[in-house]
Design an enzyme around this catalytic site. Structure first.
Site, PDB file in Angstrom:
ATOM      1  N   TYR A   1       8.677  -7.835   0.671  1.00  0.00           N
ATOM      2  CA  TYR A   1       8.509  -7.377   2.035  1.00  0.00           C
ATOM      3  C   TYR A   1       9.259  -8.015   3.016  1.00  0.00           C
ATOM      4  O   TYR A   1       9.229  -7.275   4.284  1.00  0.00           O
ATOM      5  CB  TYR A   1       6.968  -7.528   2.212  1.00  0.00           C
ATOM      6  CG  TYR A   1       6.144  -6.360   1.441  1.00  0.00           C
ATOM      7  CD1 TYR A   1       6.357  -6.243   0.245  1.00  0.00           C
ATOM      8  CD2 TYR A   1       5.176  -5.701   2.412  1.00  0.00           C
ATOM      9  CE1 TYR A   1       5.362  -5.118  -0.433  1.00  0.00           C
ATOM     10  CE2 TYR A   1       4.474  -4.725   1.977  1.00  0.00           C
ATOM     11  CZ  TYR A   1       4.465  -4.439   0.414  1.00  0.00           C
ATOM     12  OH  TYR A   1       3.551  -3.613  -0.044  1.00  0.00           O
TER      13      TYR A   1
ATOM     14  N   LYS B   1       7.211 -10.923 -13.479  1.00  0.00           N
ATOM     15  CA  LYS B   1       8.299 -10.254 -14.200  1.00  0.00           C
ATOM     16  C   LYS B   1       9.010 -11.353 -14.664  1.00  0.00           C
ATOM     17  O   LYS B   1      10.531 -11.156 -14.439  1.00  0.00           O
ATOM     18  CB  LYS B   1       8.718  -9.047 -13.450  1.00  0.00           C
ATOM     19  CG  LYS B   1       9.498  -8.110 -14.543  1.00  0.00           C
ATOM     20  CD  LYS B   1       8.977  -7.270 -15.395  1.00  0.00           C
ATOM     21  CE  LYS B   1       9.934  -6.488 -16.188  1.00  0.00           C
ATOM     22  NZ  LYS B   1       9.361  -5.844 -17.165  1.00  0.00           N
TER      23      LYS B   1
ATOM     24  N   ASP C   1       4.279  -5.170 -16.215  1.00  0.00           N
ATOM     25  CA  ASP C   1       4.167  -3.784 -16.723  1.00  0.00           C
ATOM     26  C   ASP C   1       2.707  -3.738 -17.554  1.00  0.00           C
ATOM     27  O   ASP C   1       2.380  -2.900 -17.692  1.00  0.00           O
ATOM     28  CB  ASP C   1       5.509  -3.206 -17.417  1.00  0.00           C
ATOM     29  CG  ASP C   1       6.045  -4.673 -18.139  1.00  0.00           C
ATOM     30  OD1 ASP C   1       5.461  -5.577 -18.154  1.00  0.00           O
ATOM     31  OD2 ASP C   1       6.945  -4.319 -18.902  1.00  0.00           O
TER      32      ASP C   1
ATOM     33  N   ASP D   1      -3.876  -0.842  -5.898  1.00  0.00           N
ATOM     34  CA  ASP D   1      -4.219   0.632  -5.914  1.00  0.00           C
ATOM     35  C   ASP D   1      -4.903   0.870  -7.134  1.00  0.00           C
ATOM     36  O   ASP D   1      -5.602   1.804  -7.055  1.00  0.00           O
ATOM     37  CB  ASP D   1      -2.950   1.450  -5.295  1.00  0.00           C
ATOM     38  CG  ASP D   1      -3.055   1.573  -3.801  1.00  0.00           C
ATOM     39  OD1 ASP D   1      -3.413   0.578  -3.030  1.00  0.00           O
ATOM     40  OD2 ASP D   1      -2.429   2.668  -3.451  1.00  0.00           O
TER      41      ASP D   1
ATOM     42  N   ASP E   1       0.312  -5.404  -4.379  1.00  0.00           N
ATOM     43  CA  ASP E   1       0.340  -3.975  -3.594  1.00  0.00           C
ATOM     44  C   ASP E   1       0.024  -2.880  -4.729  1.00  0.00           C
ATOM     45  O   ASP E   1      -1.103  -2.154  -4.474  1.00  0.00           O
ATOM     46  CB  ASP E   1       1.480  -3.770  -2.781  1.00  0.00           C
ATOM     47  CG  ASP E   1       1.464  -2.280  -1.846  1.00  0.00           C
ATOM     48  OD1 ASP E   1       0.068  -2.100  -1.591  1.00  0.00           O
ATOM     49  OD2 ASP E   1       2.266  -1.555  -1.996  1.00  0.00           O
TER      50      ASP E   1
HETATM   51  C1  IPM Z   1      -1.597  -2.390   1.945  1.00  0.00           C
HETATM   52  C2  IPM Z   1      -0.603  -1.136   2.606  1.00  0.00           C
HETATM   53  C3  IPM Z   1       0.398  -1.842   3.461  1.00  0.00           C
HETATM   54  C4  IPM Z   1       1.094  -2.877   2.358  1.00  0.00           C
HETATM   55  C5  IPM Z   1       1.526  -1.117   3.947  1.00  0.00           C
HETATM   56  C6  IPM Z   1       0.542  -0.048   4.947  1.00  0.00           C
HETATM   57  C7  IPM Z   1       2.457  -1.950   4.653  1.00  0.00           C
HETATM   58  O1  IPM Z   1      -0.204  -0.453   1.441  1.00  0.00           O
HETATM   59  O2  IPM Z   1      -2.261  -3.218   2.601  1.00  0.00           O
HETATM   60  O3  IPM Z   1      -1.694  -2.228   0.533  1.00  0.00           O
HETATM   61  O4  IPM Z   1       2.292  -2.403   1.423  1.00  0.00           O
HETATM   62  O5  IPM Z   1       0.778  -4.025   2.099  1.00  0.00           O
HETATM   63 MN    MN Z   2      -0.901  -0.806  -0.636  1.00  0.00          MN
END
Ligand code: IPM
Ligand code: MN
Length: 359
Positions: A142, A189, A222, A250, A246
């Site tokens: 990042y 990884k 993975d 999700d 990240d």
């Molecule tokens: C998160 C979001 C952010 C990230 C984006 C909006 C930059 O996806 O907080 O998970 O990737 O960290």
């Molecule tokens: Mn995110």
């Protein structure tokens, strides 16, 4: 006590959900005799529109001067065409960096009342799970060097980590595990990446020397993506790099039922943190009063717990949310297909407020 909170509503559904969380905090203030003073700052696409940049200096200064920061979400299709360094997302990344918030805590647990919203096979969901993702937040790909060649037909991003960066987030993970079930899984990884090999060595050295009481194991990312849906009950604390965290968080949100439920805390070396839902600005539902405010409300609870050391007040919010869900109230994102009615975002907020006032 008086606490100064920088409120950064952002774009899309950000203002709706951040507004709901601020209301919850106001009720808590009345109930427990605290004072929360909110000051609003612009960041994201709305700041691009107003100031030409996603993260104005005034916002950085305001957040640095505050006791903590509550953020909604940033971004939207309106700003998709702007150059990379002016994208709304830069605001979040810039704030994390400016505030030195290198650890991101993202809890994911199955709420008994929502087992039916869980996408896992019922026998897997029935085992339950309660995990904490500890994501490195100010390093890795990042923030590494990036660019394009002169012809513009090739580009690169760089993953880079130092021992110091790995140690400080790993320490947070071990400490977190000590307060939970005493188990850390470090995800990397290292069969391919040199940064992952450094990551793994560093986490193990720290574990052996300072946290021998914590059980430590490793998993390739993975495989971890697979295990999270095959048997999430295996995990207690996960520690991983910025990008892997990240992606896995999700995934973990869907396993709990909805991304509309997951809170997060970003922490550094001071008590000042940044609290935000893990979901984005959801421009498709913005302004329609459909957004589930729970993730941001639970983020506010994390603020009370981690920045202000107000555990009782945090418990009070978490219990109110659980009670409203137990009673069967649902927003669109968590209703089951048979449900013909559901609450709007503001109705869900009000149910939680009512519960807080009456309990
Ligand atoms: C998160 C979001 C952010 C990230 C984006 C909006 C930059 O996806 O907080 O998970 O990737 O960290
Ligand atoms: Mn995110």
């Amino acid at each position: 006590m008086k606490y100064n909170i920088a409120l950064v509503p952002g774009d899309g559904i950000g203002p709706e959900v951040a507004g709901a969380a601020a209301k919850v905090l106001k009720i808590i203030a009345d109930k427990y005799g605290h004072e929360f003073v909110f000051t609003e700052y612009a960041a994201g696409g709305n700041a691009v529109d107003r100031y030409g940049i996603p993260l104005p200096q005034e916002t950085i200064d305001g957040c640095l001067a505050a006791d903590s920061v509550l953020l909604g979400a940033v971004g939207g299709p309106k700003w998709d065409g702007v150059p990379g360094d002016k994208r709304p997302e830069k605001a979040i990344l810039g704030l994390r960096k400016a505030l030195g918030l290198y650890t991101n805590l993202r809890p994911a647990a199955i709420q008994p009342a929502l087992a039916s919203a869980c996408v896992l096979r019922p026998d897997i969901a029935a085992k339950g799970f309660d995990l904490m993702i500890v994501r490195e937040l100010t390093g890795g790909i990042y923030f590494g060097e990036r660019g394009r060649n002169e012809a513009g037909d090739a580009a690169f991003d760089t993953e880079a980590y130092s021992v110091m960066e790995v140690e400080r987030v790993a320490r947070r993970a071990f400490e977190t595990a000590r307060k939970r079930r005493g188990h850390v899984t470090s995800i990397d990884k290292s069969n391919v990446l040199e940064t992952s090999r450094l990551w793994r060595e560093t986490v193990h050295r720290l574990g052996e020397t300072e946290y021998p009481d914590v059980r430590l194991d490793d998993m390739y990312v993975d495989n971890a993506a697979m295990q999270l849906i095959r048997d999430p009950s295996f995990f207690d604390v996960i520690v991983t790099s910025n990008m892997f965290g990240d992606i896995l968080s999700d995934e973990a949100s869907q396993v709990t039922g909805s991304i509309g439920l997951l809170a997060s805390a970003s922490l550094g070396d001071t008590s000042r943190g940044l609290y935000e839902p893990i979901h984005g600005s959801a421009p498709d539902i913005a302004g329609k009063d459909l957004a589930n405010p729970i993730a941001t409300i639970l983020s506010a609870a994390m603020m009370l717990r981690y920045s202000f050391d107000l555990a009782e007040e945090a418990d009070c919010i978490e219990k109110a949310v659980a009670a409203v869900l137990d009673e069967g109230w649902r927003t669109l994102d968590i209703k089951s297909p048979e449900d013909e009615t559901w609450l709007t975002g503001s109705q869900m907020r009000d149910k939680i407020l009512e519960r807080l006032i009456n309990d």
